[in-house]
Design a protein around this motif. Structure first.
Motif, PDB file in Angstrom:
ATOM      1  N   PHE A   1     -12.485  -8.181  -1.079  1.00 33.79           N
ATOM      2  CA  PHE A   1     -12.702  -6.899  -1.761  1.00 33.79           C
ATOM      3  C   PHE A   1     -13.246  -5.867  -0.780  1.00 33.79           C
ATOM      4  CE2 PHE A   1     -15.306  -3.803  -3.976  1.00 33.79           C
ATOM      5  CZ  PHE A   1     -14.423  -3.358  -4.959  1.00 33.79           C
ATOM      6  N   ALA A   2     -14.231  -6.261   0.039  1.00 36.13           N
ATOM      7  CA  ALA A   2     -14.834  -5.330   0.995  1.00 36.13           C
ATOM      8  C   ALA A   2     -13.806  -4.857   2.020  1.00 36.13           C
ATOM      9  CB  ALA A   2     -16.026  -5.983   1.689  1.00 36.13           C
ATOM     10  N   PHE A   3     -12.956  -5.777   2.483  1.00 37.57           N
ATOM     11  CA  PHE A   3     -11.907  -5.396   3.442  1.00 37.57           C
ATOM     12  C   PHE A   3     -10.944  -4.392   2.815  1.00 37.57           C
ATOM     13  CE2 PHE A   3      -7.653  -6.167   5.327  1.00 37.57           C
ATOM     14  CZ  PHE A   3      -7.927  -5.788   6.636  1.00 37.57           C
ATOM     15  N   LEU A   4     -10.509  -4.697   1.597  1.00 36.21           N
ATOM     16  CA  LEU A   4      -9.538  -3.826   0.914  1.00 36.21           C
ATOM     17  C   LEU A   4     -10.160  -2.488   0.542  1.00 36.21           C
ATOM     18  CD1 LEU A   4      -8.085  -6.590  -1.438  1.00 36.21           C
ATOM     19  CD2 LEU A   4      -6.750  -5.377   0.307  1.00 36.21           C
ATOM     20  N   ASN A   5     -11.386  -2.525   0.051  1.00 33.28           N
ATOM     21  CA  ASN A   5     -12.011  -1.312  -0.494  1.00 33.28           C
ATOM     22  C   ASN A   5     -12.650  -0.445   0.588  1.00 33.28           C
ATOM     23  OD1 ASN A   5     -12.744   0.170  -2.934  1.00 33.28           O
ATOM     24  ND2 ASN A   5     -14.872  -0.368  -2.406  1.00 33.28           N
ATOM     25  N   ASN A   6     -13.255  -1.062   1.619  1.00 31.52           N
ATOM     26  CA  ASN A   6     -14.014  -0.299   2.609  1.00 31.52           C
ATOM     27  C   ASN A   6     -13.308  -0.189   3.953  1.00 31.52           C
ATOM     28  OD1 ASN A   6     -15.906  -0.590   0.570  1.00 31.52           O
ATOM     29  ND2 ASN A   6     -17.020  -2.231   1.609  1.00 31.52           N
ATOM     30  N   TYR A   7     -12.807  -1.310   4.450  1.00 30.48           N
ATOM     31  CA  TYR A   7     -12.346  -1.351   5.836  1.00 30.48           C
ATOM     32  C   TYR A   7     -10.989  -0.674   6.019  1.00 30.48           C
ATOM     33  CZ  TYR A   7     -12.076  -3.168  10.571  1.00 30.48           C
ATOM     34  OH  TYR A   7     -12.013  -3.270  11.936  1.00 30.48           O
ATOM     35  N   LEU A   8     -10.074  -0.895   5.063  1.00 26.10           N
ATOM     36  CA  LEU A   8      -8.711  -0.377   5.231  1.00 26.10           C
ATOM     37  C   LEU A   8      -8.647   1.153   5.221  1.00 26.10           C
ATOM     38  CD1 LEU A   8      -6.448  -2.935   3.322  1.00 26.10           C
ATOM     39  CD2 LEU A   8      -6.638  -2.571   5.790  1.00 26.10           C
ATOM     40  N   LYS A   9      -9.726   1.790   4.768  1.00 32.25           N
ATOM     41  CA  LYS A   9      -9.791   3.269   4.797  1.00 32.25           C
ATOM     42  C   LYS A   9      -9.584   3.794   6.210  1.00 32.25           C
ATOM     43  CE  LYS A   9     -12.583   4.488   0.804  1.00 32.25           C
ATOM     44  NZ  LYS A   9     -13.307   3.319   0.259  1.00 32.25           N
ATOM     45  N   LYS A  10     -10.095   3.020   7.213  1.00 31.40           N
ATOM     46  CA  LYS A  10      -9.938   3.388   8.622  1.00 31.40           C
ATOM     47  C   LYS A  10      -8.496   3.640   8.977  1.00 31.40           C
ATOM     48  CE  LYS A  10     -13.296   0.553  10.941  1.00 31.40           C
ATOM     49  NZ  LYS A  10     -13.764   0.172  12.228  1.00 31.40           N
ATOM     50  N   PHE A  11      -7.599   2.889   8.334  1.00 29.50           N
ATOM     51  CA  PHE A  11      -6.180   2.976   8.667  1.00 29.50           C
ATOM     52  C   PHE A  11      -5.426   3.815   7.637  1.00 29.50           C
ATOM     53  CE2 PHE A  11      -7.616  -1.203  10.321  1.00 29.50           C
ATOM     54  CZ  PHE A  11      -7.537  -0.890  11.668  1.00 29.50           C
ATOM     55  N   ASN A  12      -6.189   4.504   6.782  1.00 30.60           N
ATOM     56  CA  ASN A  12      -5.560   5.321   5.755  1.00 30.60           C
ATOM     57  C   ASN A  12      -4.638   4.480   4.858  1.00 30.60           C
ATOM     58  OD1 ASN A  12      -4.896   7.664   4.383  1.00 30.60           O
ATOM     59  ND2 ASN A  12      -3.217   8.187   5.790  1.00 30.60           N
ATOM     60  N   ILE A  13      -5.092   3.244   4.596  1.00 28.42           N
ATOM     61  CA  ILE A  13      -4.346   2.383   3.667  1.00 28.42           C
ATOM     62  C   ILE A  13      -5.113   2.388   2.342  1.00 28.42           C
ATOM     63  CG2 ILE A  13      -3.587   0.021   3.164  1.00 28.42           C
ATOM     64  CD1 ILE A  13      -3.349  -0.355   6.270  1.00 28.42           C
ATOM     65  N   ASP A  14      -4.427   2.845   1.305  1.00 29.95           N
ATOM     66  CA  ASP A  14      -5.030   3.002  -0.023  1.00 29.95           C
ATOM     67  C   ASP A  14      -4.871   1.719  -0.826  1.00 29.95           C
ATOM     68  OD1 ASP A  14      -6.253   5.339  -0.537  1.00 29.95           O
ATOM     69  OD2 ASP A  14      -4.572   6.270  -1.630  1.00 29.95           O
ATOM     70  N   VAL A  15      -5.870   1.409  -1.647  1.00 24.80           N
ATOM     71  CA  VAL A  15      -5.767   0.218  -2.492  1.00 24.80           C
ATOM     72  C   VAL A  15      -6.059   0.606  -3.940  1.00 24.80           C
ATOM     73  CG1 VAL A  15      -6.581  -2.132  -2.896  1.00 24.80           C
ATOM     74  CG2 VAL A  15      -6.569  -1.210  -0.565  1.00 24.80           C
TER      75      VAL A  15
END
Ligand SMILES: *Cc1c(COP(=O)(O)O)cnc(C)c1O
Length: 406
Positions: free
Chosen positions: A121-135
């Motif tokens: 959840f933390a990877f999807l919700n917080n980390y992927l923002k760096k790559f402009n990947i929306d969840v």
């Protein structure tokens, strides 16, 4: 998947598949020889060049790419899942993050179950923002919500077969159908249900594992795996642009060889975990405690799991009870540890029973509002039920703790 589910799964009984593999060492040793080399020699320079280009069969180059011990374990896992190939990683999170980053580019979108492992959840919700990947997070049991969340740039539907810690059941054949119709990849974390469910046989494109849990079962290391097609695993390990090759979370071959030995007892362990969990679930229920176990008829996912599962392995080793408040949950866990029921510890799939309060531990990455929204009670105590030979004796210890709680 038009084929009837059960006969198809039975034909691919994962326990027999692993045993069909003939893997032995260079001296005929019954356990494949351990290869603890980082690099490999070539007699001809041109063969090395060809190996770099991925044009040789059976040649090893460097252990971040492939190592024979890792290959033995990967082959056993792909036999178990019925996938063409697999790649083993240094942790479950490495498997999850590499699989996702291999599929998604900057600007892409993912539809994910809101109930997942806290780190995922933390990877999807917080980390992927760096790559402009929306969840977009959805209730994965509501297929309409999943369909509605799909956008033109969606690349993945992400879920767990049995979600953590609410033990919801994902309808994998229907999710696979939605994924296929929209040209997406269905990525399934099967950590809670190895052998019980084979997601790739039900249409999942990529299956990820934390081998730290049931597969290894000894709590002596962290490790993970990605099971998928040859094409996907080759892409992951490509020297020029493969996510696993370039981010580098290769599993130590010494660990691979020890996990491989533990994999061969997984079928026996899963049966015993399930049997004990089922026993405790029924005892809790009769005692009047609110209990969540997919093996109980009243569980919302009971019917779906029954349809998808390999029945001889049971409904899994995880149960969750509701003590309603954090204080009560903490008190019960401390009492149970003192009484010798098991350990107050995170993680699961260990030979001893482990219990923890999910809201304040493995789901603490999930904000409180979202925890409430998804129905995660603050007093939830998740048990990973151990391999106890005398589970009635364990129940008696738990019961005396409950009685002292009043
Ligand atoms: C533990 C766990 C992970 C993370 O695995 P690690 O081996 O700790 O990196 C991922 N998914 C699930 C369902 C887990 O239980």
């Amino acid at each position: 998947m038009q084929k009837p589910l059960k006969p198809f799964l039975m034909k691919n009984d994962p326990s027999t598949k692993i045993f069909d593999l003939l893997q032995f060492g260079e001296f005929g040793d019954v356990n494949p020889s351990v290869c603890d080399s980082a690099t490999f020699t070539f007699m001809q320079a041109t063969t090395m060049l060809d190996t770099f280009h991925g044009e040789t069969e059976g040649c090893f180059l460097y252990s971040r790419h492939w190592n024979p011990s890792n290959k033995y374990l990967a082959d056993a896992l792909s036999a178990m899942e019925g996938t063409e190939s697999a790649w083993v990683t240094a942790s479950g999170m490495a498997a999850i993050t590499c699989a996702i980053l291999q599929i998604c580019n900057s600007g892409d979108h993912i539809v994910s179950s809101v109930t997942t492992y806290g780190g995922s959840f933390a990877f999807l919700n917080n980390y992927l923002k760096k790559f402009n990947i929306d969840v977009t997070f959805v209730d994965i049991t509501k297929l309409d919500e999943v369909k509605k969340a799909i956008r033109p740039n969606t690349r993945i539907i992400y879920t767990e077969t049995m979600t953590n810690p609410l033990l919801q059941i994902s309808d994998i054949p229907s999710l696979a159908k939605i994924a296929d119709e929209n040209h997406l990849k269905l990525v399934v974390d099967n950590t809670f249900t190895p052998m019980i469910v084979a997601p790739a046989q039900l249409g999942a494109h990529v299956v990820v594992y934390s081998m730290t849990k049931f597969i290894n079962g000894k709590n002596d290391c962290v490790a993970g795996a990605i099971c998928a097609s040859n094409e996907f695993v080759n892409a992951l390990s490509n020297v020029n642009d493969g996510t696993a090759m370039l981010l580098g979370p290769a599993l130590d071959p010494l660990r691979s060889s020890s996990i491989l030995k533990n994999l061969h007892t997984l079928h026996i362990r899963m049966k015993q975990h399930s049997k004990n969990a089922d026993y405790l679930a029924r005892k809790f229920k009769n005692y009047g405690i609110e209990i969540n176990y997919p093996g109980l008829k009243e569980h919302k996912g009971h019917h779906k799991l029954t349809e998808m599962m390999n029945p001889e392995f049971g409904y899994g080793g995880l149960i969750a009870i509701d003590m309603y408040t954090v204080e009560k949950a903490f008190k019960l866990m401390e009492m149970m540890e003192k009484a010798g029921v098991g350990y107050l510890a995170v993680s699961l799939g260990y030979f001893k029973t482990l219990f923890s309060n999910s809201g304040k531990s493995t789901s603490s990455e999930v904000p409180i509002e979202i925890q409430r929204e998804m129905g995660l009670s603050e007093g939830l105590v998740r048990f990973s039920v151990g391999l106890d030979n005398d589970i009635e004796n364990t129940w008696q210890k738990i019961k005396s703790c409950l009685e002292q709680m009043g």
